[in-house]
Design an enzyme around this catalytic site. Sequence first.
Site, PDB file in Angstrom:
ATOM      1  N   ASN A 115       2.600  -0.523 -36.759  1.00  0.00           N
ATOM      2  CA  ASN A 115       1.953   0.741 -37.125  1.00  0.00           C
ATOM      3  C   ASN A 115       0.493   0.480 -37.524  1.00  0.00           C
ATOM      4  O   ASN A 115       0.061   0.809 -38.629  1.00  0.00           O
ATOM      5  CB  ASN A 115       2.721   1.424 -38.260  1.00  0.00           C
ATOM      6  N   HIS A 168       5.125   8.627 -46.275  1.00  0.00           N
ATOM      7  CA  HIS A 168       6.299   8.565 -45.415  1.00  0.00           C
ATOM      8  C   HIS A 168       7.313   9.671 -45.730  1.00  0.00           C
ATOM      9  O   HIS A 168       7.979  10.165 -44.812  1.00  0.00           O
ATOM     10  CB  HIS A 168       6.982   7.202 -45.536  1.00  0.00           C
TER      11      HIS A 168
END
Length: 505
Positions: free
Chosen positions: A346, A377
Amino acid sequence: MATQTTASCTGSTLLQPLSEIINLPLDQVNFVACQLFALLMAVWFRIYLHPSKTSPFIRHVVATLLGFYLALFCFGWYSLHFLVQSGLSYSVMVFAGLENMHKYCFIVTLGYLILCQITRVYVFDYGMYSADFTGPMMVITQKITSMAFEIHDGLTKREGQLTPGQKYFAISRMPSLLEYLSYNCNFMGILAGPTCSYNDYKAFIEGTCYQPRHQENANGKENGKYKQTEPSPKNDVISKLCTCAISLAVYLSLYKLLPVERSIDDDFVNSTPFHLQVVYLYLAMLALRPKYYFVWTLADAINNAAGFGFNGYNKDGSPRWDLISNLRILDIEFATSFKLFLDNWNIQTALWLKRVCYERCPINPTAATFLLSAMWHGVYPGYYLTFLTGIGMTMAARAVRHNIRPYFLVSDSYKGIYDVITWAWTQVAISYTVAPFVLLAVGPSLKFYRTWYFGLHLLCLLVVLALPVKSKRRQAKEQQDDLQKDNQTDHNSTDNNCNQKEKTT
């Protein structure tokens, strides 16, 4: 399976027959279909709406409208949250003072994302649909907050106050509403990202993205040598689509055979030796990762097919299309340290965390960065357990690297042994850290750690207490001081030589 998710899918039901034939949830079918449609549109966009054939205004309009269409097809009316979040943040940018605009924008954007995540998880049923509308909002949050900080840097700070990277990303003019929406909601990145800087996106729209890049991404002479040609992304797109096919096949073949939840099953724990439990956890995480490889690599291929993502040339003259790539699969699977794994996983999110938090937080930037990552998140407790564990893992890995690694650099054979050992430890540490991220709830996550007797937590604590390590900022300061001393010494030596020559003359 497909029929059970029909009612929970908030997007279009046009592909319901296909969903039933392949026995996959409709929302997942919609997502993949939209990404494949975006891939075709990207090729059309690059060829027929090339910057040499049309104006930036038309390219912005088409990219934005196609993005909204894909969002509506996948998420239905939930896609209105994208507009609300973007509209609120743009209002803050316009009406708040430049001095504090980036802070207010950060709070409003992240706060709206967290509010949507709370309502989705705790107000509605978690299993309502797997194609989560807050996923695109997470990428939009990155883009909006990055833009706010870049505008603040460009309009309120002098060049001497900025790092080389911040100078390049700094925005010297407030984007128009169309440019802003195009950047946030274009069809290439509306569903799965990846995020990118506004200046890079603007250069792509205006057709100036093939000029030499800033130093962090430049390739020196090679970049300047080939800058006059416009390279084709065809080979890279084909290569990435092949990677997507392999990743999807591996994931569909293995993820049901190796569920992470089995690692906390009482019968499995009681009947399986601990070393085999460790191997199983590694294999379960290995089977889970291809899902992310598929999604992120396909998103990268879509951007490349549109002509976005050019990052200079390699030494052999071949073009690089990794400007906004989100992962490096081989570097992930063969990472020999916790840091290397995170640096290649990521990637754009890691860069966003670095630019908006790590480089700007005055107190304990490592802990602040992990906390922001957990908040971004979502609101599941497992996310926070994962990122809190990650702080200890990062500090322990840093201490080992600084204190033990130098002893293994005396020969290639020693370094090979060190790499094998650290690779195994890294894979185990990553699997141990990420398990709550997959299990989500507090109960299963703590049960998993109890089956391991919180062993790696205790080991990290012992390593951090036993092995000293200096913070990166302190190291940088000491290096700067040493450099200044060296320069002063060189300057004095030069003066002495000059004086000696004068005396001799």
